[in-house]
Design a protein around this motif. Structure first.
Motif, PDB file in Angstrom:
ATOM      1  N   VAL A   1      48.261  29.371  10.664  1.00  0.00           N
ATOM      2  CA  VAL A   1      47.057  29.537  11.477  1.00  0.00           C
ATOM      3  C   VAL A   1      47.479  29.729  12.768  1.00  0.00           C
ATOM      4  N   ILE A   2      46.627  30.465  13.686  1.00  0.00           N
ATOM      5  CA  ILE A   2      46.788  31.081  15.089  1.00  0.00           C
ATOM      6  C   ILE A   2      45.675  30.568  15.780  1.00  0.00           C
ATOM      7  N   LEU A   3      45.789  29.301  16.711  1.00  0.00           N
ATOM      8  CA  LEU A   3      44.554  29.047  17.354  1.00  0.00           C
ATOM      9  C   LEU A   3      44.479  29.802  18.571  1.00  0.00           C
ATOM     10  N   CYS A   4      43.015  30.028  18.803  1.00  0.00           N
ATOM     11  CA  CYS A   4      42.859  30.691  20.030  1.00  0.00           C
ATOM     12  C   CYS A   4      41.751  29.890  20.628  1.00  0.00           C
ATOM     13  N   SER A   5      41.869  29.774  21.959  1.00  0.00           N
ATOM     14  CA  SER A   5      40.565  29.297  22.790  1.00  0.00           C
ATOM     15  C   SER A   5      39.803  30.547  23.096  1.00  0.00           C
TER      16      SER A   5
ATOM     17  N   HIS B   1      41.807  25.299   2.554  1.00  0.00           N
ATOM     18  CA  HIS B   1      41.984  26.588   2.881  1.00  0.00           C
ATOM     19  C   HIS B   1      41.497  26.962   4.252  1.00  0.00           C
ATOM     20  N   SER B   2      42.436  27.295   5.211  1.00  0.00           N
ATOM     21  CA  SER B   2      42.052  27.749   6.719  1.00  0.00           C
ATOM     22  C   SER B   2      41.831  28.971   6.709  1.00  0.00           C
ATOM     23  N   SER B   3      40.794  29.503   7.701  1.00  0.00           N
ATOM     24  CA  SER B   3      41.035  30.861   8.137  1.00  0.00           C
ATOM     25  C   SER B   3      42.169  30.976   9.020  1.00  0.00           C
ATOM     26  N   VAL B   4      42.882  32.337   8.995  1.00  0.00           N
ATOM     27  CA  VAL B   4      44.005  32.430   9.715  1.00  0.00           C
ATOM     28  C   VAL B   4      44.031  32.190  11.170  1.00  0.00           C
ATOM     29  N   LEU B   5      42.766  32.627  11.563  1.00  0.00           N
ATOM     30  CA  LEU B   5      42.290  32.671  12.905  1.00  0.00           C
ATOM     31  C   LEU B   5      41.655  31.148  13.032  1.00  0.00           C
ATOM     32  N   GLY B   6      42.184  30.331  14.044  1.00  0.00           N
ATOM     33  CA  GLY B   6      41.635  29.073  14.276  1.00  0.00           C
ATOM     34  C   GLY B   6      41.022  29.091  15.716  1.00  0.00           C
ATOM     35  N   PHE B   7      39.967  28.045  15.777  1.00  0.00           N
ATOM     36  CA  PHE B   7      39.240  27.892  17.064  1.00  0.00           C
ATOM     37  C   PHE B   7      39.672  26.936  17.824  1.00  0.00           C
TER      38      PHE B   7
END
Length: 279
Positions: free
Chosen positions: A259-263, A11-17
């Protein structure tokens, strides 16, 4: 923060780092502040690779996240690694960051969802053979650096063309899963290579690729992957002037299991993105 189940039991947060800039464009202190703030905001999905930070990012992230492993989803990749020449950059990186920080940006500050760029061909990175033995060796190095016994997601990292010996790689991935060293198996790729890697999609549990409402392939990706487990990077590239929170909200609406990755390394950007990912 909302979560999605990319693979059964994960289970991942929908916002990824996105950790690619760590110990590259971003130094240790700034990285630690951002990682800590992301955790405080409910981010649980952290994306990294052997090559990130010129080969140093995994170790740094592993040290920072130590003691919280069971709360997190950690994804890493194999296929690209830093060369010995990358080590020569270590003493120079702080100076380069300082010089960059003194420059005035020509087009305004970086986007709040500015994402990683993956090294392709340069003196400091090289591609490794896509063989079971190389995959096993890369995984063991990642586990040691990240101070963990397993990866939640293990991605093949941006192959440049059709994947050779795919049957052998899939078999090796299944063995790693049986051993408990990997929970999920995926493919990370740039959409520019879509036509070459598409025949292999069914052999992976999760796909990770660049996607944005402003991209030419958005409609195609939506038709094919709407309800599938995806991890997206570069969400703002060509977003057509939409505000970052609107881009994220649209993508989560269109792709509810992704999940969407944001740096993201500024606290205000992390907070804003986390709010967009809220219940």
């Amino acid at each position: 923060m909302r979560s999605v189940e990319l693979v059964s039991g994960i289970h991942s947060s929908v916002l990824g780092f996105g950790c690619a800039p760590i110990l590259g464009a971003v130094g240790r202190r700034e990285a630690d502040r951002a990682l800590g703030h992301a955790l405080d905001c409910g981010v649980t999905h952290f994306d990294i690779a052997r090559s990130y930070g010129y080969g140093e990012a995994e170790s740094h992230v592993g040290r920072f996240l130590a003691g919280r492993r069971e709360e997190l989803v950690i994804a890493s990749k194999f296929g690209i690694r830093a060369t010995w020449k990358a080590g020569l950059l270590r003493p120079l990186k702080p100076l380069v960051r300082t010089l960059k920080g003194q420059r005035k940006p020509a087009m305004g500050p970086p986007s709040s969802t500015e994402i990683q760029s993956t090294p392709k061909r340069d003196p400091f990175h090289q591609r490794i053979p896509l063989t079971p033995a190389a995959m096993q060796a890369s995984l063991e190095q990642s586990l040691k650096a990240l101070r963990t016994d397993y990866l939640d997601l293990f991605f093949l990292h941006e192959p440049l063309g059709a994947i050779e010996r795919l049957d052998d790689l899939v078999e090796a991935a299944e063995t790693l899963k049986q051993q408990g060293k990997v929970k999920g198996w995926g493919l990370a790729f740039d959409w520019a290579s879509h036509s070459m890697v598409a025949p292999s999609f069914s052999r992976f549990e999760v796909l990770q690729f660049n996607n944005s409402p402003g991209s030419q392939h958005y409609a195609q990706a939506l038709a094919a992957r709407r309800d599938q487990p995806n991890v997206f990077f570069s969400p703002l590239r060509g977003a057509g002037g939409l505000k970052p929170n609107r881009v994220l909200e649209q993508m989560w609406s269109d792709f509810p299991n992704s999940v969407i990755l944001c740096s993201m390394f500024k606290p205000e950007h992390i907070t804003a993105n986390a709010e967009a990912a809220g219940e």
